[in-house]
Design an enzyme around this catalytic site. Structure first.
Site, PDB file in Angstrom:
ATOM      1  CB  ALA A 134      44.933  40.428  46.682  1.00  0.00           C
ATOM      2  CB  CYS A 135      40.378  40.603  46.573  1.00  0.00           C
ATOM      3  SG  CYS A 135      40.353  42.220  47.394  1.00  0.00           S
TER       4      CYS A 135
END
Length: 294
Positions: A134-135
């Site tokens: 995700a990040c």
């Protein structure tokens, strides 16, 4: 079965007609997500969740982003390893997406041997970080650290890109997203010339992984720095994606969604052009507007 996608039974709900909601069974393609462990000289460095495929590009690109690699000569070899069955130096091609050891153990470990003289910061090795799809490693790198490790000054790149060319990039990127067309669940990063010619496209469940795969392809093809190019991404322009564009020497980053405030600050300080909300025939230029010709 391809490791890039998986088929799963689903229950489809349809409330578009009159009366009760329709309920029926079916199958859908899902984007695959598996862990990939990166080792340096046999020692764990990081783990990332990714879509299998182009794994050597992903590993090489991650190390470009970390400031470790700058040319193909920095790498002696990359090899797949199994937790139980050792390693193999056999590489794969894009068509061999289900590659695994003979006993079916998937290749989810890549070990990199660096060339003599290529230094790996020991604090990074001790950190042995975990990266999500995700990040990435969110917020771990300061603006000062990015600028201190940048090999190439993107501010010196005087490339010009027309607005008309920018407007065409999202559609060209989407047309080349083969796995997204099946799953609707992958990010894309696409490298274009200033004239809008597609040079390289990679897909992944993680937007930062897709960019790393493009950077790794460029490193292995001995094309770094990527002066005179545009990097288009299918999501937002985060701080990390700006950092990766700078690490690859790319002067223009174009995103279909918004950038973050820290991303724009880093871009402006580094001389990177950031284009956001690139949709249809509209866009916002947040930094480096002198490169965009109306």
């Amino acid at each position: 079965m391809s490791r890039v996608t998986a088929r799963r039974r689903v229950v489809r709900l349809d409330g578009t007609g009159d009366g009760a909601v329709a309920r029926r069974g079916g199958e859908e393609h899902l984007a695959a997500e598996e862990p990939l462990e990166l080792r340096i000289g046999g020692r764990p460095f990081t783990v990332t969740m990714r879509t299998p495929g182009d794994d050597f590009d992903l590993v090489a690109g991650h190390l470009v982003s970390e400031g470790v690699l700058g040319s193909p000569a920095d790498v002696v070899r990359m090899k797949f390893c199994s937790a139980d069955n050792g390693c193999t130096s056999t590489a794969y091609t894009d068509g061999e997406l289900s590659l695994a050891f003979a006993d079916g153990d998937p290749l989810n470990i890549v070990d990199v041997t660096l060339a003599p003289g290529v230094e790996l910061p020991e604090e990074r090795l001790r950190r042995s970080s975990y990266v999500s799809s995700a990040c990435g490693v969110c917020g771990k790198t300061s603006i000062d650290a990015v600028q201190a490790t940048a090999r190439w000054a993107v501010a010196d790149d005087d490339v010009k890109v027309s607005a008309e060319t920018l407007f065409t990039l999202p559609d060209r990127m989407r047309e080349a997203q083969k796995v997204f067309a099946k799953t609707g669940g992958l990010h894309a990063a696409a490298l274009f010339t200033a004239e809008g010619e597609l040079v390289c496209l990679r897909e992944d469940v993680g937007r930062h992984n897709a960019v790393d795969k493009v950077l790794g392809w460029a490193l292995r093809a001995d094309r770094l720095p990527l002066r005179g190019h545009v990097l288009a991404v299918s999501g937002r322009a985060s701080f990390e994606l700006v950092q990766k564009a700078i690490a690859g020497g790319i002067p223009v980053l174009a995103a279909v969604s918004a950038p973050s405030s820290l991303a724009v600050t880093l871009a402006a300080d580094s001389g990177l052009t950031v284009v956001g909300f690139l949709r249809g025939r509209t866009a916002n230029v947040y930094s480096g507007a002198e490169r965009v010709i109306a």
